[in-house]
Scaffold this active site. Structure first.
Site, PDB file in Angstrom:
ATOM      1  CE  LYS A  73       8.081  13.675 -14.783  1.00  0.00           C
ATOM      2  NZ  LYS A  73       7.332  14.139 -13.603  1.00  0.00           N
ATOM      3  CG  ASP A 118       8.069  10.735 -12.304  1.00  0.00           C
ATOM      4  OD1 ASP A 118       7.359  11.689 -11.959  1.00  0.00           O
ATOM      5  OD2 ASP A 118       7.605   9.768 -12.951  1.00  0.00           O
ATOM      6  CG  ASN A 123       8.501   9.168  -2.232  1.00  0.00           C
ATOM      7  OD1 ASN A 123       7.956  10.189  -2.592  1.00  0.00           O
ATOM      8  ND2 ASN A 123       9.243   9.092  -1.150  1.00  0.00           N
TER       9      ASN A 123
HETATM   10  N1  GLU Z   1       8.258  13.912 -10.433  1.00  0.00           N
HETATM   11  C1  GLU Z   1       7.568  14.790  -9.544  1.00  0.00           C
HETATM   12  C2  GLU Z   1       6.377  15.397 -10.240  1.00  0.00           C
HETATM   13  O1  GLU Z   1       5.745  14.720 -11.035  1.00  0.00           O
HETATM   14  C3  GLU Z   1       8.496  15.802  -8.873  1.00  0.00           C
HETATM   15  C4  GLU Z   1       9.259  16.686  -9.800  1.00  0.00           C
HETATM   16  C5  GLU Z   1      10.294  17.579  -9.122  1.00  0.00           C
HETATM   17  O2  GLU Z   1      10.402  17.577  -7.901  1.00  0.00           O
HETATM   18  O3  GLU Z   1      10.980  18.295  -9.869  1.00  0.00           O
HETATM   19  O4  GLU Z   1       5.977  16.511 -10.040  1.00  0.00           O
END
Ligand code: GLU
Length: 446
Positions: free
Chosen positions: A127, A167, A241
């Site tokens: 992340k 995100d 989103n």
């Molecule tokens: N931010 C999204 C999550 O919390 C998507 C992450 C991604 O597609 O790599 O899973």
């Protein structure tokens, strides 16, 4: 938790990571769920899987300088946590929000390990983010920030190494600017980011995937418990989103979404929220959700986003942010007859709220299972990029539905196997953990 080994691990993590409450919260929930597994699997303890799992493989913190529209230098802090690569390259989004700090990114990265494992696709957990606030910034400012962020990040990511995505605060616009900068510096066109635009390697249905996935998962939960979306009153918090496409799919499945929110307050429309209007306000005009009531007689706006949980509903789908449902909100939901809570945001329920769900018999779908459809479809975008090919919307959506069904089955089966039928939280943590743990054990002490 009574297992002394797990208590000791948790204590040592707390000592080494002071001032990171969200990270400790996420970790505690997972370790508590793993208690029965640890008691059954001394081999995993001997391999030091837990001690290794709680420590990120790599933590990158960097300066992000950029120049605002007035010619003034601004400095933000950038993060990328490469948490675990046992089952695939690091994968996880980039959060741009003033609340971002190391503890927040670590909690998100830790959750991502198990979420990605549940998708059945080969993706490790990571992340990233920054305390940059895109709100109120011009396109030029956002672009200069994203370019500066990627100027450093490009040394640490790559299609087979670490693949970031969106995100909170990072959408198609930001991914585009970051992709452009990566391509320019590294001189390569590869699938280094997901959530890309459709003209340069993005996947159809990625935009909708997280929200649709939440509803596909919720639908499985409802079916297993003799219910459906048909005729149900649903609250979807947030208006980003995830919330928008969650609203769309819940409505398509026969529910009425009566409320949505942003960080200032919530709108209530007993006739069902007019989603086109929300899209226009949030995605096109980038304005606040309170604008909605001006054009929708019969709807109301109330300051304070937490008040949304005081509305009576059958199903609550929190899609805003972490810890948005506390004990008092959970109690209100229960008192007003809410039967199911499925999480679109990451860790939107506090531990006290989760305790209320179990106490009052609210069926609970945890984020790492419910919202895994976003990253799963990112995994499908990576596959398409590797093949230099693209699937139709229907093909991607069908794969997403299959994945969400298999995630539900994995959670349900694991919960049953460990004598906790219907506890999808424990099931998600256990099923997500076991795949990663086996891989870590097989690969030796690395
Ligand atoms: N931010 C999204 C999550 O919390 C998507 C992450 C991604 O597609 O790599 O899973």
């Amino acid at each position: 938790m009574t297992n002394q080994y797990l208590i000791d691990v948790l204590e040592s993590v707390k000592k080494r990571n002071p001032g990171e409450p969200e990270f400790i919260q996420a970790l505690t929930e997972v370790l508590e769920s793993l208690e029965p597994v640890i008691e059954k699997r001394p081999d995993l303890v001997a391999a030091g899987v837990i001690e290794r799992l709680v420590e990120p493989e790599r933590q990158i913190i960097f300066r992000v300088p950029w120049v605002d529209d007035n010619g003034k230098v601004q400095v933000n802090r950038g993060f990328r946590i490469q948490y675990n690569s046992a089952i695939g390259p690091y994968k996880g989004g980039i959060r741009l929000h003033p609340s971002v700090n190391l503890g927040i990114i670590k909690f998100l990265g830790f959750e991502q390990i198990f979420k990605n494992s549940l998708t059945t696709l080969p993706m490790g957990g990571g992340k990233g983010g920054s305390d940059f606030d895109p709100k109120g910034k011009s396109d030029g400012e956002v672009m200069r920030f994203c370019q500066s962020f990627m100027t450093e990040l490009c040394r640490h990511v790559g299609a087979d190494l670490d693949v970031p995505a969106g995100d909170i605060g990072t959408g198609a616009r930001e991914i585009g600017y970051m992709f452009g900068q990566y391509k320019r510096i590294r001189n390569e066109f590869t699938g280094v980011l997901t959530g890309k635009g459709l003209t340069y390697g993005g996947s159809l249905a990625r935009t909708q995937a997280t929200g649709f996935g939440v509803c596909y998962f919720t639908n499985e939960v409802l079916k297993a418990n003799g219910m459906s979306f048909e005729g149900k009153k649903v609250i979807v918090s947030g208006s980003g989103n995830v919330a928008i496409y969650c609203n769309q799919k819940a409505t398509e499945l026969g529910a009425t979404v009566i409320a949505m929110s942003d960080s200032n307050g919530y709108i209530y429309d007993p006739n069902g929220i007019d989603l086109a209007a929300v899209k226009q306000i949030k995605e096109v005009e980038r304005k606040r959700i309170k604008e909605y009531v001006a054009t929708h007689p019969g709807s109301t706006y109330t300051e304070g986003c937490a008040g949304i949980w005081s509305l009576p509903c059958d199903i609550a789908l929190p899609c805003a942010t972490q810890n948005e449902i506390d004990k008092a909100s959970a109690e209100l939901l229960a008192a007003n007859g809410c039967k199911v809570v499925c999480e679109g945001a990451n860790m939107p329920s506090t531990p006290e709220a989760i305790a209320v769900y179990f106490e009052k018999g609210i069926i609970y779908g945890p984020a790492k299972a419910c919202n895994a459809g976003g990253v799963a479809t990112s995994g499908l975008e990576m596959s398409q990029n590797s093949m230099r090919y693209s699937w139709s919307f229907e093909e991607v959506d069908a794969k997403l539905q299959d994945i969400m069904k298999s995630i539900f089955k994995a959670c349900d089966d694991a919960a049953r196997e460990y004598g906790m039928e219907g506890n999808y939280m424990a099931g998600a943590n256990i099923a997500g953990f076991l795949k990663v743990a086996e891989a870590m054990k097989a690969q030796g002490c690395v």
